[in-house]
Design a protein around this motif. Structure first.
Motif, PDB file in Angstrom:
ATOM      1  N   PHE A 164       8.591  20.428  13.702  1.00 18.13           N
ATOM      2  CA  PHE A 164       9.780  20.628  14.664  1.00 18.13           C
ATOM      3  C   PHE A 164      10.011  20.141  15.660  1.00 18.13           C
ATOM      4  O   PHE A 164      11.113  19.649  15.809  1.00 18.13           O
ATOM      5  CB  PHE A 164       9.970  22.383  14.651  1.00 18.13           C
ATOM      6  N   TYR A 165       9.095  19.995  16.462  1.00 15.75           N
ATOM      7  CA  TYR A 165       9.203  19.336  17.761  1.00 15.75           C
ATOM      8  C   TYR A 165       9.404  17.647  17.542  1.00 15.75           C
ATOM      9  O   TYR A 165      10.275  17.321  18.463  1.00 15.75           O
ATOM     10  CB  TYR A 165       7.974  19.593  18.716  1.00 15.75           C
ATOM     11  N   SER A 166       8.706  17.164  16.716  1.00 17.54           N
ATOM     12  CA  SER A 166       8.854  15.872  16.480  1.00 17.54           C
ATOM     13  C   SER A 166      10.272  15.453  15.846  1.00 17.54           C
ATOM     14  O   SER A 166      10.949  14.657  16.452  1.00 17.54           O
ATOM     15  CB  SER A 166       7.766  15.343  15.901  1.00 17.54           C
ATOM     16  N   ALA A 167      10.860  16.323  15.067  1.00 19.08           N
ATOM     17  CA  ALA A 167      12.175  16.196  14.435  1.00 19.08           C
ATOM     18  C   ALA A 167      13.256  16.168  15.457  1.00 19.08           C
ATOM     19  O   ALA A 167      14.128  15.539  15.657  1.00 19.08           O
ATOM     20  CB  ALA A 167      12.373  17.269  13.108  1.00 19.08           C
ATOM     21  N   PHE A 168      12.972  17.191  16.449  1.00 26.16           N
ATOM     22  CA  PHE A 168      13.981  17.380  17.513  1.00 26.16           C
ATOM     23  C   PHE A 168      14.009  16.274  18.633  1.00 26.16           C
ATOM     24  O   PHE A 168      15.128  15.890  18.977  1.00 26.16           O
ATOM     25  CB  PHE A 168      13.732  18.886  18.034  1.00 26.16           C
ATOM     26  N   SER A 218      15.458  13.015  16.885  1.00 21.70           N
ATOM     27  CA  SER A 218      16.977  13.131  16.714  1.00 21.70           C
ATOM     28  C   SER A 218      17.491  13.035  18.106  1.00 21.70           C
ATOM     29  O   SER A 218      18.887  12.361  18.292  1.00 21.70           O
ATOM     30  CB  SER A 218      17.407  14.471  15.991  1.00 21.70           C
ATOM     31  N   SER A 219      17.053  13.635  19.137  1.00 25.37           N
ATOM     32  CA  SER A 219      17.546  13.397  20.571  1.00 25.37           C
ATOM     33  C   SER A 219      17.518  11.974  20.995  1.00 25.37           C
ATOM     34  O   SER A 219      18.054  11.532  21.587  1.00 25.37           O
ATOM     35  CB  SER A 219      17.112  14.502  21.379  1.00 25.37           C
ATOM     36  N   LEU A 220      16.300  11.311  20.680  1.00 28.36           N
ATOM     37  CA  LEU A 220      16.350  10.215  20.934  1.00 28.36           C
ATOM     38  C   LEU A 220      17.213   9.066  20.062  1.00 28.36           C
ATOM     39  O   LEU A 220      17.642   8.327  20.783  1.00 28.36           O
ATOM     40  CB  LEU A 220      14.664   9.634  20.751  1.00 28.36           C
ATOM     41  N   GLY A 221      17.533   9.592  19.140  1.00 31.05           N
ATOM     42  CA  GLY A 221      18.340   8.816  18.198  1.00 31.05           C
ATOM     43  C   GLY A 221      19.982   9.106  18.791  1.00 31.05           C
ATOM     44  O   GLY A 221      20.477   7.851  18.783  1.00 31.05           O
ATOM     45  N   LEU A 222      19.990  10.055  19.343  1.00 31.24           N
ATOM     46  CA  LEU A 222      21.321  10.529  19.938  1.00 31.24           C
ATOM     47  C   LEU A 222      21.706   9.595  21.286  1.00 31.24           C
ATOM     48  O   LEU A 222      22.526   9.001  21.744  1.00 31.24           O
ATOM     49  CB  LEU A 222      21.605  11.756  20.434  1.00 31.24           C
ATOM     50  N   ALA A 223      20.458   9.427  21.982  1.00 33.87           N
ATOM     51  CA  ALA A 223      20.420   8.866  23.271  1.00 33.87           C
ATOM     52  C   ALA A 223      20.434   7.245  22.968  1.00 33.87           C
ATOM     53  O   ALA A 223      21.098   6.557  23.907  1.00 33.87           O
ATOM     54  CB  ALA A 223      19.303   9.239  24.023  1.00 33.87           C
ATOM     55  N   PHE A 224      19.827   6.680  22.269  1.00 33.01           N
ATOM     56  CA  PHE A 224      19.684   5.256  22.134  1.00 33.01           C
ATOM     57  C   PHE A 224      20.557   4.555  21.178  1.00 33.01           C
ATOM     58  O   PHE A 224      20.969   3.222  21.189  1.00 33.01           O
ATOM     59  CB  PHE A 224      18.185   4.875  21.869  1.00 33.01           C
ATOM     60  N   HIS A 225      21.037   5.282  19.930  1.00 32.90           N
ATOM     61  CA  HIS A 225      22.083   4.536  18.999  1.00 32.90           C
ATOM     62  C   HIS A 225      23.117   5.092  19.135  1.00 32.90           C
ATOM     63  O   HIS A 225      23.881   5.777  18.282  1.00 32.90           O
ATOM     64  CB  HIS A 225      21.198   4.642  17.641  1.00 32.90           C
ATOM     65  N   ARG A 226      23.725   4.536  20.086  1.00 36.14           N
ATOM     66  CA  ARG A 226      25.309   4.949  20.422  1.00 36.14           C
ATOM     67  C   ARG A 226      26.239   4.033  20.076  1.00 36.14           C
ATOM     68  O   ARG A 226      27.070   3.532  20.669  1.00 36.14           O
ATOM     69  CB  ARG A 226      25.553   5.683  21.741  1.00 36.14           C
ATOM     70  N   LEU A 235      25.418  12.704  13.045  1.00 33.72           N
ATOM     71  CA  LEU A 235      24.113  13.073  12.119  1.00 33.72           C
ATOM     72  C   LEU A 235      23.248  13.437  12.981  1.00 33.72           C
ATOM     73  O   LEU A 235      22.174  14.369  12.619  1.00 33.72           O
ATOM     74  CB  LEU A 235      24.015  11.795  11.582  1.00 33.72           C
ATOM     75  N   CYS A 236      22.887  12.768  14.124  1.00 28.28           N
ATOM     76  CA  CYS A 236      21.692  13.032  15.208  1.00 28.28           C
ATOM     77  C   CYS A 236      21.836  14.589  15.695  1.00 28.28           C
ATOM     78  O   CYS A 236      20.823  15.292  15.690  1.00 28.28           O
ATOM     79  CB  CYS A 236      21.730  12.394  16.160  1.00 28.28           C
TER      80      CYS A 236
END
Length: 98
Positions: free
Chosen positions: A8-12, A15-23, A31-32
């Motif tokens: 759970f922690y790694s999925a969250f 996804s937050s790193l994906g939101l921060a870096f792939h904008r 999706l993130c």
């Protein structure tokens, strides 16, 4: 920490790193956000079962309702920005202009 909590922690976190870096696209940001909400929903669904607390059982349903509202608002923003700007690239949009 159990393997379930680690997932759970790694999925969250991913996804937050994906939101921060792939904008680049608004769709990828949405999706993130949805994957963050999904990991939070699963964690909140299992938490009352682990702690045997029946008073917290409506919390995942409320979070799921807010997640559905967030998804609807995000898709409405996606359609509106695609109609006005021609694409969903985030670098084309300036949020300071009206």
């Amino acid at each position: 920490m159990s393997l379930m909590h680690l997932s759970f922690y790694s999925a969250f976190t991913l996804s937050s790193l994906g939101l921060a870096f792939h904008r680049t696209h608004l769709v990828s940001a949405l999706l993130c956000l949805e994957s963050m909400m999904l990991s939070m929903y699963i964690a909140l669904s299992i938490w009352p079962v682990e702690n045997q607390a029946s008073s917290f059982t409506p919390v995942p349903i409320l979070m799921l309702a807010f997640s559905a509202c967030e998804a609807g608002t995000g898709l409405a923003m996606l359609v509106a920005s695609t109609r006005t700007h021609g694409s969903d690239h985030l670098h084309n949009m300036n949020m300071l202009q009206c």
